[in-house]
Design a protein around this motif. Sequence first.
Motif, PDB file in Angstrom:
ATOM      1  N   ILE B   4      28.994 -23.314 -13.047  1.00 18.14           N
ATOM      2  CA  ILE B   4      27.979 -22.546 -13.870  1.00 18.14           C
ATOM      3  C   ILE B   4      28.711 -22.800 -15.238  1.00 18.14           C
ATOM      4  O   ILE B   4      29.935 -22.080 -15.468  1.00 18.14           O
ATOM      5  CB  ILE B   4      27.605 -21.226 -13.782  1.00 18.14           C
ATOM      6  CG1 ILE B   4      27.009 -21.081 -12.477  1.00 18.14           C
ATOM      7  CG2 ILE B   4      26.478 -20.982 -14.902  1.00 18.14           C
ATOM      8  CD1 ILE B   4      26.604 -19.781 -12.150  1.00 18.14           C
ATOM      9  N   ILE B  61      22.962 -10.815  -4.476  1.00 15.08           N
ATOM     10  CA  ILE B  61      22.187 -11.651  -4.075  1.00 15.08           C
ATOM     11  C   ILE B  61      23.113 -12.781  -2.927  1.00 15.08           C
ATOM     12  O   ILE B  61      24.133 -12.981  -3.187  1.00 15.08           O
ATOM     13  CB  ILE B  61      21.776 -12.866  -5.060  1.00 15.08           C
ATOM     14  CG1 ILE B  61      20.668 -12.012  -6.114  1.00 15.08           C
ATOM     15  CG2 ILE B  61      20.865 -13.914  -4.562  1.00 15.08           C
ATOM     16  CD1 ILE B  61      20.590 -12.687  -7.382  1.00 15.08           C
ATOM     17  N   ARG B  65      21.783 -18.290  -1.430  1.00 11.06           N
ATOM     18  CA  ARG B  65      20.770 -18.433  -2.760  1.00 11.06           C
ATOM     19  C   ARG B  65      21.585 -18.991  -3.731  1.00 11.06           C
ATOM     20  O   ARG B  65      21.154 -19.859  -4.475  1.00 11.06           O
ATOM     21  CB  ARG B  65      20.040 -17.195  -2.986  1.00 11.06           C
ATOM     22  CG  ARG B  65      19.212 -16.944  -1.835  1.00 11.06           C
ATOM     23  CD  ARG B  65      18.119 -15.920  -2.220  1.00 11.06           C
ATOM     24  NE  ARG B  65      17.468 -15.129  -1.236  1.00 11.06           N
ATOM     25  CZ  ARG B  65      16.151 -15.545  -0.826  1.00 11.06           C
ATOM     26  NH1 ARG B  65      15.686 -16.671  -1.442  1.00 11.06           N
ATOM     27  NH2 ARG B  65      15.666 -14.922  -0.106  1.00 11.06           N
ATOM     28  N   ILE B  66      23.034 -18.333  -4.064  1.00  4.33           N
ATOM     29  CA  ILE B  66      23.557 -18.451  -5.174  1.00  4.33           C
ATOM     30  C   ILE B  66      25.080 -18.667  -4.660  1.00  4.33           C
ATOM     31  O   ILE B  66      25.752 -17.804  -4.110  1.00  4.33           O
ATOM     32  CB  ILE B  66      23.492 -17.541  -6.161  1.00  4.33           C
ATOM     33  CG1 ILE B  66      22.254 -17.179  -6.794  1.00  4.33           C
ATOM     34  CG2 ILE B  66      24.543 -17.856  -7.273  1.00  4.33           C
ATOM     35  CD1 ILE B  66      22.253 -16.202  -8.034  1.00  4.33           C
ATOM     36  N   PRO B  67      25.373 -20.143  -4.644  1.00  5.82           N
ATOM     37  CA  PRO B  67      26.895 -20.453  -4.189  1.00  5.82           C
ATOM     38  C   PRO B  67      27.726 -19.544  -4.816  1.00  5.82           C
ATOM     39  O   PRO B  67      27.942 -19.575  -5.971  1.00  5.82           O
ATOM     40  CB  PRO B  67      27.027 -21.992  -4.246  1.00  5.82           C
ATOM     41  CG  PRO B  67      25.699 -22.278  -4.674  1.00  5.82           C
ATOM     42  CD  PRO B  67      24.955 -21.318  -5.202  1.00  5.82           C
ATOM     43  N   ARG B  70      30.316 -21.604  -7.387  1.00  7.33           N
ATOM     44  CA  ARG B  70      29.625 -22.122  -8.776  1.00  7.33           C
ATOM     45  C   ARG B  70      29.922 -20.793  -9.580  1.00  7.33           C
ATOM     46  O   ARG B  70      30.247 -21.101 -10.730  1.00  7.33           O
ATOM     47  CB  ARG B  70      28.327 -22.105  -8.637  1.00  7.33           C
ATOM     48  CG  ARG B  70      27.675 -23.448  -8.900  1.00  7.33           C
ATOM     49  CD  ARG B  70      26.193 -23.554  -8.762  1.00  7.33           C
ATOM     50  NE  ARG B  70      25.531 -23.899  -9.833  1.00  7.33           N
ATOM     51  CZ  ARG B  70      25.627 -24.710 -10.859  1.00  7.33           C
ATOM     52  NH1 ARG B  70      26.063 -25.623 -10.660  1.00  7.33           N
ATOM     53  NH2 ARG B  70      25.072 -24.695 -12.077  1.00  7.33           N
TER      54      ARG B  70
END
Lengths: 166, 360
Positions: B4, B61, B65-67, B70
């Motif tokens: 990100i 989370i 769903r959210i690596p 990242r």
Amino acid sequence: MSGRKTLYIDYSLCIGCETCEFVCRFTNDTSRIHMTRTADGVMVPLYCRHCDNPKCANACPRGALKRDRDGAVILQPMLCRGCQTKNCILACPHAAMFETDRGVMIAKCDLCAQRRQMGMGPACVEMCPCGAVMYVDRDEIPKLETEKSRLALQKVLDHLKLPGKN
Amino acid sequence: MDPINFNFLCSEPAVPNGRSVGIIGAGPSGLAATGYLSCLGYQVEVYDKLPKPGGLMLFGIPGHRIPKERIDLGVRNLERLAGVIFHTHTKICCSGPLHDEEGDHFCREILGFGDMVKKHDAIMICTGSWRSRKLGIPGENLPGVFSGLEFLFPIRAVQYCAPNVKVPEVAGKAVAVIGAGHSAVDVAHSAVHLGAAKVFHLYRRTAREAPCGAFEIEQLREMGVEWVEKATPVRILGENEVKGLEISVSGLDGIENRTLPVALVVAAIGETATPPFAKELGLENVRKGEVRWLHMTAIENVFVAGDALSGPSKIGKAVYSGLRSARSLANWLDLKAQDRLDAYEDNDLVANEAGFRRGA
């Protein structure tokens, strides 16, 4: 159309967190990507595909929608008169033209044209927490698709289609 | 996997401008603000009580769903390319008693807020929402009753081997999950994966009205979760441990009481904001927009953003709030340096923000 980049969202990876929408809103004042919710409750961002044969551009009476060097379909505000026909909005099969309350009252994704000038990618791609939003070569998309993503895309397209049209 | 890019607003590292900003909380809004300010050349120091920056994106989370990579890579880029300093395991003390919120047992160092204000040119509070809502029914304090966060947090946090962090023992037990937000869905998912014998999923309305969407619930059902709609928990049974959950279900023939034979109850019914010193900072006024500078608290040069200000929401809103707040902070420091703050006495910055309109 090879060698031209576009936005690709893998709907099966998207968690509906709205980061793309808000980052776009911060960068461009008016968001050009919008989170919506299908009838069965899947959250999906609606976005411009910069189509090979853009229906919005064909429908525009003034030719205000044009493709730029990198292949992005761009709205030229100096040509758009914000006409009441709203042909472009109606023509887009992906519901990616948005009515706004400022300027010529149409907003659409230009793949962050201003940022591309400075060698940066679209803002939504940079900030998506899930890696669902991608800035890729048009030819790469078939390779990126999975069974899950196709299924999710079909759900979205079913949701967008006009009632009574199969 | 690409990181990100919290520094998405600039293409190369900025020239240092000699000012430092402290950011409390390294969740989505804190990291977005960090990226914005470091792009302007600020020396940013980020304080977080958890062992890794990322906040609820990382610890609340689930990873599918959210690596995780990242977030990790994005944070590393902030450190290496933008020179951001991260102080993990550090809590800025604190309005409530310690160990009141989820994740407090990680903190090794406690810093005073007063020192922070002196150390940095400005502070931004992005502490998010870490206290869980309570059901308010008898038996709620029994061991075996969890909030959504209490249940999900250790599953991620146990990887960072802090003492006192234990994954809830679920294997072979029956679990009741209350609520239908995304965290409730994640709880049900995790319970199935941890080997629960049976999972009941309770919601007070119907599947069509569930905030997570009917699609998610359909998927849970396919995994074997029993969906009970229009159900309200009445009482948790048992003396030293959970023996069952009494619920009232409203059906076609009126309200009917049922007892679910469960050993664990998880109430994933939302969180509330946990800002430090809410009263001293006058956060109520900031929420209403009754401030003379966007997102500024009652203490000059202390700003607030994200869930800490507006309550639990989606990542996108937190990011947006962090970015706007950072822009406001930078503007304020610039005008202050020029001694021109008076010029903006009646600015309309606050009134412009959707949802924070004055008098609306």
